[in-house]
Design an enzyme around this catalytic site. Structure first.
Site, PDB file in Angstrom:
ATOM      1  N   ASP A   1       0.417  -7.157   4.521  1.00 39.46           N
ATOM      2  CA  ASP A   1       1.195  -7.461   5.724  1.00 39.46           C
ATOM      3  C   ASP A   1       0.252  -8.145   6.715  1.00 39.46           C
ATOM      4  O   ASP A   1      -0.884  -8.515   6.358  1.00 39.46           O
ATOM      5  CB  ASP A   1       1.868  -6.191   6.292  1.00 39.46           C
ATOM      6  CG  ASP A   1       0.877  -5.185   6.877  1.00 39.46           C
ATOM      7  OD1 ASP A   1      -0.343  -5.414   6.787  1.00 39.46           O
ATOM      8  OD2 ASP A   1       1.347  -4.158   7.430  1.00 39.46           O
TER       9      ASP A   1
ATOM     10  N   HIS B   1      -8.395   7.399 -15.681  1.00 43.05           N
ATOM     11  CA  HIS B   1      -7.495   8.507 -16.016  1.00 43.05           C
ATOM     12  C   HIS B   1      -6.017   8.186 -15.795  1.00 43.05           C
ATOM     13  O   HIS B   1      -5.170   8.682 -16.528  1.00 43.05           O
ATOM     14  CB  HIS B   1      -7.842   9.751 -15.179  1.00 43.05           C
ATOM     15  CG  HIS B   1      -9.146  10.378 -15.574  1.00 43.05           C
ATOM     16  ND1 HIS B   1      -9.524  11.626 -15.147  1.00 43.05           N
ATOM     17  CD2 HIS B   1     -10.163   9.925 -16.354  1.00 43.05           C
ATOM     18  CE1 HIS B   1     -10.721  11.929 -15.648  1.00 43.05           C
ATOM     19  NE2 HIS B   1     -11.135  10.900 -16.372  1.00 43.05           N
TER      20      HIS B   1
HETATM   21  C1  RB5 Z   1       1.728  -1.910  10.681  1.00 46.57           C
HETATM   22  O1  RB5 Z   1       1.629  -1.606  12.056  1.00 46.57           O
HETATM   23  C2  RB5 Z   1       1.287  -0.720   9.870  1.00 46.57           C
HETATM   24  O2  RB5 Z   1       2.207   0.313  10.002  1.00 46.57           O
HETATM   25  C3  RB5 Z   1       1.090  -1.104   8.418  1.00 46.57           C
HETATM   26  O3  RB5 Z   1       0.113  -2.089   8.313  1.00 46.57           O
HETATM   27  C4  RB5 Z   1       0.647  -0.001   7.493  1.00 46.57           C
HETATM   28  O4  RB5 Z   1      -0.464   0.669   7.996  1.00 46.57           O
HETATM   29  C5  RB5 Z   1       1.706   0.925   7.045  1.00 46.57           C
HETATM   30  O5  RB5 Z   1       1.459   1.859   6.271  1.00 46.57           O
END
Ligand code: RB5
Length: 151
Positions: free
Chosen positions: A7, A97
């Protein structure tokens, strides 16, 4: 071929991983995101996990802030065994594993150097099979039927 996805929070770490894979001359495909614009990690986890599940890629590496959300999403895809790691030992053992086919890293948890060491440990690990296969088969049975021999 290694599937990559992140992301907006994980994109910087993913860029370091891309440079590292280039150095190792390993092939990869980046399923996004491609910018730092805020986005939803499940969409990118899904694309990379589908590529691994359908055989287009052998394995995959994911990055988000903690590595948690994107790994949870990837693990919803049938056939995916994705591990979140912040240490090299777990990364290696997850290959030996658990035959993990995806690794997930948290850019807010590990820095560039540790992140790349974890990637190396994971890529170097070889699945040992044997007694572990019985357990992998049970995991697959849960995925397929919701139970293990009707337990
Ligand atoms: C984004 O703010 C954050 O929630 C995402 O990058 C991640 O850490 C989610 O698990």
């Amino acid at each position: 071929m290694i599937a990559l996805a992140s992301d907006h929070v994980g994109i910087e770490l993913k860029r370091h991983i891309i440079e590292y894979l280039d150095e190792l001359q390993l092939e990869y495909k980046d399923y996004g995101t491609y910018t730092t614009e805020r986005c939803n990690y499940p969409e990118y986890a899904l694309k990379a996990a589908n590529a691994v599940a359908n055989g287009e890629c052998e394995k995959g590496i994911l990055c988000c802030g903690t590595g948690i959300g994107i790994s949870i999403a990837a693990n919803k895809v049938k056939g995916i065994r994705c591990v979140v790691c912040s240490d090299c030992y777990s990364a290696l053992l997850s290959r030996q594993h658990n035959n993990t086919n995806m690794l997930s890293l948290g850019s807010r948890v590990v820095g560039k150097d540790l992140g790349l060491m974890i990637v190396k440990s994971w890529l170097d690990g070889t699945y040992e099979g044997g007694r572990h296969q019985v357990r992998i088969d049970e995991i697959a049975e849960i995925e397929e039927t919701g139970t293990i021999r009707g337990l």
